[in-house]
Design an enzyme around this catalytic site. Structure first.
Site, mmCIF file in Angstrom:
data_model
loop_
_atom_site.group_PDB
_atom_site.id
_atom_site.type_symbol
_atom_site.label_atom_id
_atom_site.label_comp_id
_atom_site.label_asym_id
_atom_site.label_seq_id
_atom_site.Cartn_x
_atom_site.Cartn_y
_atom_site.Cartn_z
ATOM 1 N N HIS A 274 0.863 -1.193 0.000
ATOM 2 C CA HIS A 274 0.000 0.000 0.000
ATOM 3 C C HIS A 274 0.893 1.236 0.000
ATOM 4 O O HIS A 274 1.570 1.506 -0.982
ATOM 5 C CB HIS A 274 -0.933 -0.066 1.208
ATOM 6 C CG HIS A 274 -2.074 0.914 1.177
ATOM 7 N ND1 HIS A 274 -2.349 1.723 0.093
ATOM 8 C CD2 HIS A 274 -3.025 1.218 2.106
ATOM 9 C CE1 HIS A 274 -3.416 2.465 0.366
ATOM 10 N NE2 HIS A 274 -3.838 2.184 1.576
ATOM 11 N N HIS A 325 -2.021 -1.545 -11.388
ATOM 12 C CA HIS A 325 -2.912 -1.057 -10.336
ATOM 13 C C HIS A 325 -4.165 -1.906 -10.295
ATOM 14 O O HIS A 325 -4.594 -2.460 -11.315
ATOM 15 C CB HIS A 325 -3.281 0.419 -10.568
ATOM 16 C CG HIS A 325 -3.966 1.044 -9.399
ATOM 17 N ND1 HIS A 325 -5.348 1.071 -9.272
ATOM 18 C CD2 HIS A 325 -3.471 1.646 -8.287
ATOM 19 C CE1 HIS A 325 -5.653 1.667 -8.132
ATOM 20 N NE2 HIS A 325 -4.540 2.037 -7.524
ATOM 21 N N ASP A 384 2.928 5.445 -7.263
ATOM 22 C CA ASP A 384 4.234 5.314 -6.632
ATOM 23 C C ASP A 384 5.392 5.446 -7.611
ATOM 24 O O ASP A 384 6.532 5.635 -7.182
ATOM 25 C CB ASP A 384 4.321 3.951 -5.927
ATOM 26 C CG ASP A 384 3.269 3.801 -4.845
ATOM 27 O OD1 ASP A 384 3.252 4.634 -3.939
ATOM 28 O OD2 ASP A 384 2.453 2.868 -4.938
#
Length: 448
Positions: A274, A325, A384
């Site tokens: 996460h 994702h 990210d």
């Protein structure tokens, strides 16, 4: 029996007691990870706060990939970020107001809200002493413990009335930057022997500016502060289904206090699958910079990325971090925004060559992962992929990458907690698990 052996024996027994055959999930219609077989999330609730769009369903229920979109209270993220970039102003406080209340503030409301946040940024001296006593390297754990400690200083900690929830939310949003900055400065002092600075937040600075000031004094540029502000906006909310927000909603549905619920959210965000993923990406990027001699050679890049996917290189996990994702397919709107921000910041920092290399890794990484999985489903870079590079260019240490994510997401967490506790017909979130073990007859201890 030796205690050490007992631990080993108990651990060894877990191999059998935790074994569940994969086909049983399909047999009983169990949605692993609360995911449907097509990869979409199982609907478990309704919200007015955030909307994550990565695909559409046709009339037959089939998923159709689409360009990713993220909405805050009905406003598309790009429509919020673009004017802020154009006007070169700070907007995190405005987004916090929007997510908490459901409406955009006017100038007077926004100014009053900023003053309210600024008034609540200083910490109780007992919390500062607590952070000094902890002086640990894991800032997320320190943050969680400080949040739990706020319960003891709150004159009305268990009240879940709307007014009290809003007060607590504002205090948490305001104090997260201070806790994180102080915790890191104390860590830097205790571990690296650097001078210890406890700088009080200043009036008339945005949250992003105040955070950098408390952390670095004047060692940051105006662009650094605006980039951090935009990072906070982009990470402030991501619907009710992301792991940490869902954790906050689950715990809130039991009517626990705000601090216990938010601490649980911090624990969830800390996980490497996460909020901790940005560190995985930036470390991978450093490795690739060393291993690939020609940063413009696509063949060399592809060859090494394929070795990574085959578990032959880097950490041998078989992963290219930052690619893929759970919801977004063709694009992650947050990654699109961060890619734009990273390019602007790279120009100021003289790191354009690295930025171009990172873009090539994104481009070839998507292609290599798609070929490796032999799937036609679109795959994109996620949030990210560029966030760690931006943090690094701003001069922020890795120890606070994930805490900064929490500093942003506390807005979404508190908004969802307020919503969970303020809609009619609310019920404790209590899904079911199917037990697949046959019943056994108890054997008395003397007969075992």
């Amino acid at each position: 029996m030796k205690k050490e052996y007992l631990i080993y024996k108990l651990s060894d027994e877990v191999k059998n007691s935790c074994k569940i055959e994969n086909e049983l999930f399909s047999k009983y219609g169990v949605k692993r990870g609360l995911r449907n077989e097509d990869g979409s999330g199982v609907l478990v609730g309704l919200t007015n706060i955030g909307n994550v769009v990565g695909y559409e369903r046709d009339e037959n229920g089939k998923l159709t990939p689409t360009q990713g979109k993220l909405f805050y209270r009905g406003y598309e993220l790009d429509d919020i970020v673009t004017p802020l970039l154009k006007e070169e102003r700070f907007g995190f406080e405005e987004v916090a107001f929007l997510l908490l209340s459901g409406k955009l503030p006017d100038k007077e409301e926004l100014e009053a809200f900023r003053e309210l946040l600024n008034d609540n940024m200083p910490l109780d001296h007992r919390t500062i002493v607590h952070i000094i006593d902890l002086e640990g390297s894991d800032i997320m754990n320190i943050l969680a413990r400080c949040v739990l400690e706020m319960y003891t200083f709150d004159p009305n900690p268990d009240d879940i009335s709307r007014d009290n929830l809003m007060r607590q939310s504002i205090e948490l949003i305001a104090r997260f930057p201070t806790i994180i900055a102080y915790a890191y400065n104390i860590y830097r002092h205790s571990v690296h022997g650097r001078s210890l600075h406890i700088r009080h937040p200043r009036e008339n600075l945005s949250i992003a500016e105040n955070f950098l000031y408390m952390l670095k004094h004047d060692e940051y540029t105006p662009l650094d502060a605006r980039m951090l502000d935009l990072l906070l906006i982009i990470q402030a909310e991501h619907g009710g289904g992301n792991n940490s927000t869902f954790t906050v909603r689950v715990t809130s549905s039991s009517r626990t206090d705000t601090y216990s619920s938010i601490a649980a959210g911090i624990g969830s965000l800390k996980g490497p699958l996460h909020g901790g993923a940005n560190i995985k990406v930036i470390n991978m990027f450093h490795h690739l910079k060393e291993q690939i001699s020609n940063w413009k050679d696509i063949d060399e890049i592809d060859t090494y990325l394929k070795r990574m996917l085959n578990k032959e290189a880097y950490d041998k996990s078989g992963l290219i971090y930052g690619i893929g994702h759970a919801v977004y397919t063709m694009s992650d709107p947050r990654a699109v925004e961060l890619k734009r921000l990273a390019g602007e910041l790279a120009k100021e920092k003289g790191r354009e060559e690295e930025y171009e290399f990172l873009k090539l890794i994104e481009q070839e990484g998507i292609k290599c992962v798609s070929n490796h999985r032999r799937t036609k489903k679109p795959i994109c870079a996620n949030l990210d992929f560029y966030s760690g590079f931006i943090y690094e260019m701003i001069g922020l240490p890795q120890e606070i990458y994930t805490p900064i994510f929490a500093m942003a997401r506390i807005v979404g967490w508190t908004a969802h907690r307020i919503e969970e506790l303020n809609f009619e017909g609310r019920r404790i979130i209590r899904p079911a698990y199917k037990n697949i073990l046959e019943n056994k007859k108890y054997t008395p201890l003397s007969e075992r």
